[in-house]
Design an enzyme around this catalytic site. Sequence first.
Site, PDB file in Angstrom:
ATOM      1  N   SER A  71      -5.203  -5.675  -6.521  1.00 24.41           N
ATOM      2  CA  SER A  71      -4.153  -6.306  -5.716  1.00 24.41           C
ATOM      3  C   SER A  71      -2.783  -5.650  -5.809  1.00 24.41           C
ATOM      4  CB  SER A  71      -4.024  -7.790  -6.086  1.00 24.41           C
ATOM      5  OG  SER A  71      -5.100  -8.525  -5.558  1.00 24.41           O
ATOM      6  N   LYS A  74      -1.134  -4.742  -2.527  1.00 27.14           N
ATOM      7  CA  LYS A  74      -0.242  -5.580  -1.732  1.00 27.14           C
ATOM      8  C   LYS A  74       1.210  -5.102  -1.792  1.00 27.14           C
ATOM      9  CE  LYS A  74      -3.336  -9.477  -2.224  1.00 27.14           C
ATOM     10  NZ  LYS A  74      -3.909 -10.313  -3.284  1.00 27.14           N
ATOM     11  N   SER A 132      -0.331 -13.715  -5.302  1.00 23.63           N
ATOM     12  CA  SER A 132      -1.239 -12.655  -4.867  1.00 23.63           C
ATOM     13  C   SER A 132      -2.148 -13.146  -3.741  1.00 23.63           C
ATOM     14  CB  SER A 132      -2.089 -12.140  -6.042  1.00 23.63           C
ATOM     15  OG  SER A 132      -2.658 -10.886  -5.763  1.00 23.63           O
ATOM     16  N   LYS A 249       4.021  -6.234  -9.614  1.00 26.96           N
ATOM     17  CA  LYS A 249       2.772  -6.777  -9.059  1.00 26.96           C
ATOM     18  C   LYS A 249       1.590  -6.577  -9.995  1.00 26.96           C
ATOM     19  CE  LYS A 249       0.293  -8.783  -5.909  1.00 26.96           C
ATOM     20  NZ  LYS A 249      -0.588  -9.309  -6.969  1.00 26.96           N
TER      21      LYS A 249
END
Length: 313
Positions: A71, A74, A132, A249
């Site tokens: 993820s 993203k 997320s 992130k």
Amino acid sequence: MTFGISGGRRAAAVLLTTGAVLVAGPLVSPAAAASSAAAPKVSAKGAFLMDAGSGKTVFSKTADTKRQMASTTKTMAVAVVLDTKGVNLDKKVTVKQTYRDYVAKNGASTADLRTGDKLTVRQLLYGTMLPSGCDAAYALADTFGTGSTVSARTKSFISKMNAKAKSLGMKNTKFDSFDGISKAGNNYSTPRDLARLARHALKNSTFKAVVKAASTKQKATAKSGGTRTYTWYNTNKLLGSYKGATGVKTGTGTAAGPCLIFSATKNGKTLVGVILNDNNRYADAGKMLDHGFGKKTTSTLKVRPLPQGAQQD
């Protein structure tokens, strides 16, 4: 997260309801080699730390080996949106059932967006980066891609992600997903490339504000016409655990393992780092940052816990 490539756990909290290869030996950069005695030992398969101001390497371990990134993908999706010329962050986007179905099908992390609700682009950025939310990332891809169908628009958006990677000099990166869920496994990057991305993204004030938030409450227009309050917690446990941490992130996947793009600022100096496939990602991020700030690591990092029911990634 239980599905193949990207990260996901339980439903995010929502008021009114309940509701996120190629292995080489370690390589220490010339800058870090100069003080190799103090260079941290990390268990990450790949790691990289740079001075965001100068772009110089501070620490490096197999930094150019291509790996799955889960993820952390993203980060690029949000960067593409924010780099869109004339982007209107207050534009309202209607949540489609397609986004919820996608999350359910993939067991993906979610912002628990409700079908028919209207959220602004800015709110979708928070929904993408904090819990997320794959549903929020899907909404952004569908909104900012071009084409006559959802499929065409998301494909177009992924092409924009790859074009942005090329423009940033991310030579060892490829996206086949807007959120990190990659059936073919052709969604990969390197610690060095992702650090370049983070350095670029952090120059945007909106991006900085989003990824620095430990939590947020966002009021959106519900399908009924009333107001729904979404409460999201940042899956990045480095925030509130390491003094000076400012983002960025998380990502977790079966193939990718635990990943983290992180940043911190102390005394006017900002460091940006990346860890790929590391079960000790937060402790190792702390070690790397201490090294970059010239501080000796003397204690174990106490990681900030997330509230019960919050997304884990």
